[in-house]
Design a protein around this motif. Structure first.
Motif, short mmCIF file in Angstrom:
data_model
loop_
_atom_site.label_atom_id
_atom_site.label_comp_id
_atom_site.label_asym_id
_atom_site.label_seq_id
_atom_site.Cartn_x
_atom_site.Cartn_y
_atom_site.Cartn_z
N ASP A 42 45.05 27.30 42.17
CA ASP A 42 45.05 28.56 41.26
C ASP A 42 44.16 29.83 41.58
O ASP A 42 44.54 31.03 41.57
N VAL A 43 42.94 29.21 41.67
CA VAL A 43 41.94 30.36 42.39
C VAL A 43 42.20 30.98 43.35
O VAL A 43 42.13 32.47 43.46
N LYS A 44 42.64 30.55 44.37
CA LYS A 44 43.02 31.10 45.56
C LYS A 44 44.34 32.18 45.17
O LYS A 44 44.29 33.28 45.93
N TRP A 45 45.31 31.84 44.67
CA TRP A 45 46.38 32.59 44.30
C TRP A 45 45.88 33.83 43.27
O TRP A 45 46.43 35.03 44.01
N ARG A 46 45.10 33.59 42.58
CA ARG A 46 44.66 34.85 41.77
C ARG A 46 44.03 36.01 42.71
O ARG A 46 43.96 37.28 42.55
N LYS A 47 43.07 35.33 43.61
CA LYS A 47 42.63 36.08 44.70
C LYS A 47 43.60 37.16 45.34
O LYS A 47 43.06 38.30 45.85
N LYS A 48 44.64 36.58 45.77
CA LYS A 48 45.44 37.41 46.42
C LYS A 48 46.28 38.42 45.41
O LYS A 48 46.65 39.53 45.80
N VAL A 49 46.37 38.09 44.13
CA VAL A 49 46.85 39.05 43.22
C VAL A 49 45.72 39.92 42.98
O VAL A 49 46.42 41.43 43.13
N ILE A 50 44.54 40.04 43.21
CA ILE A 50 43.58 41.13 43.12
C ILE A 50 43.67 41.80 44.21
O ILE A 50 43.44 42.97 44.03
N ALA A 51 43.86 41.18 45.40
CA ALA A 51 43.96 42.26 46.70
C ALA A 51 45.09 43.06 46.57
O ALA A 51 44.95 44.06 47.16
N LEU A 52 46.48 42.68 46.03
CA LEU A 52 47.19 43.42 45.86
C LEU A 52 47.02 44.44 44.97
O LEU A 52 47.48 45.82 45.28
N VAL A 53 46.57 44.35 43.81
CA VAL A 53 46.14 45.59 42.83
C VAL A 53 44.98 46.32 43.59
O VAL A 53 45.18 47.52 43.28
N LYS A 54 44.12 45.88 44.11
CA LYS A 54 43.20 46.62 44.47
C LYS A 54 43.61 47.75 45.65
O LYS A 54 43.14 48.79 45.85
N ALA A 55 44.36 47.32 46.38
CA ALA A 55 44.94 48.16 47.48
C ALA A 55 45.67 49.32 46.73
O ALA A 55 45.82 50.39 47.82
N HIS A 56 46.18 49.33 45.71
CA HIS A 56 46.60 50.49 44.81
C HIS A 56 45.62 51.49 44.59
O HIS A 56 46.01 52.30 43.66
N GLN A 57 44.30 50.84 44.33
CA GLN A 57 43.30 51.74 43.79
C GLN A 57 43.56 52.17 42.18
O GLN A 57 43.51 53.52 41.99
N PRO A 58 43.87 51.38 41.36
CA PRO A 58 44.45 51.95 40.25
C PRO A 58 43.04 52.26 39.42
O PRO A 58 41.98 51.59 39.20
#
Length: 242
Positions: A42-58
């Motif tokens: 689950d740690v690895k999955w959450r890192k992927k979620v973070i990367a997707l969010v970060k790409a949008h520079q919210p």
């Protein structure tokens, strides 16, 4: 139609109140159990979620069903000005606030108790919204998703990390064995709440995943919908926009 799946079938409470009660009861050991149950993936999955969010520079991010704040805390590094974690369970939030304070992030992350189906925010309030292992606990899934769409800005990103069921042999059979027998046993040993972890495993198996969940997202008005199976299909990351 069968009886709606809830944590405590004979409690007399609606699903929302049962879910709140369940997470209050298991909040103290939830983080450790998550690592054990998912074998750390689950740690690895959450890192992927973070990367997707970060790409949008919210600049403003909402993490729904934030629990003890794992995802919200990791998002502190993406330079968003505002991060809000929302959860039904005050017990989980208390654990999360302690973790946030220990990391000196209390001025950056706000943890609030709230209902995903009646979000206390104005329309178009967030650039990014995430839900990790929470949508299957919504009492009214479409209502919750509609509320999420309401508070998401046009062009914003919505990311869901949720359990799913592998479709290929022998992973499908192995998953059924693990989720149906081993997971509830682990939960009972460590949390003393057999019903809670029995519910979590059953709800994971019954929740619509893949194209079925894509179609629900589409029905509630989301666009640009994609699903990305993780670790042989035992979890899926969904992305959508408004």
């Amino acid at each position: 139609m069968g009886k709606k799946l809830t944590p405590y079938q004979d409690s007399g409470l609606n699903k929302k109140k049962q879910v709140e009660q369940m997470f209050d009861k298991i909040s103290g050991k939830y983080d450790g159990l998550n690592r054990v149950i998912s074998l750390g993936t689950d740690v690895k999955w959450r890192k992927k979620v973070i990367a997707l969010v970060k790409a949008h520079q919210p600049t403003a991010v909402l993490d729904i069903a934030t629990g003890t704040g794992d995802l919200a805390i990791q998002m502190a590094n993406i330079n968003a000005r505002k991060i809000v974690g929302l959860d039904l369970s005050e017990g989980m939030l208390k654990v999360g606030r302690k973790k946030i304070a220990a990391k000196n992030l209390s001025d950056k992350i706000e943890m609030i108790q709230g209902d995903s189906e009646a979000l206390p925010f104005e329309d178009n309030a967030f650039d990014a919204i995430t839900v990790a292992f929470g949508v299957r606990n919504f009492e009214d899934l479409e209502k919750g998703l509609s509320e999420i769409r309401r508070v998401l800005k046009p062009g914003g990103i919505f990311v869901v990390l949720e359990t799913s069921v592998p479709t290929k042999f022998p992973f499908k059979q192995g998953y059924k064995l693990y989720s149906g027998h081993i997971l509830p046993l682990i939960g009972r040993i460590f949390s003393k709440d057999r019903e809670a972890y029995s519910y979590l495993s059953k709800s994971a198996a019954e929740f619509p995943h893949g194209e079925a969940f894509n179609n629900i997202l589409k029905k509630t008005g989301f666009i640009d919908i994609e699903n990305k199976p993780q670790t042989l299909g035992v979890a899926t990351i969904y992305t959508a926009s408004k």
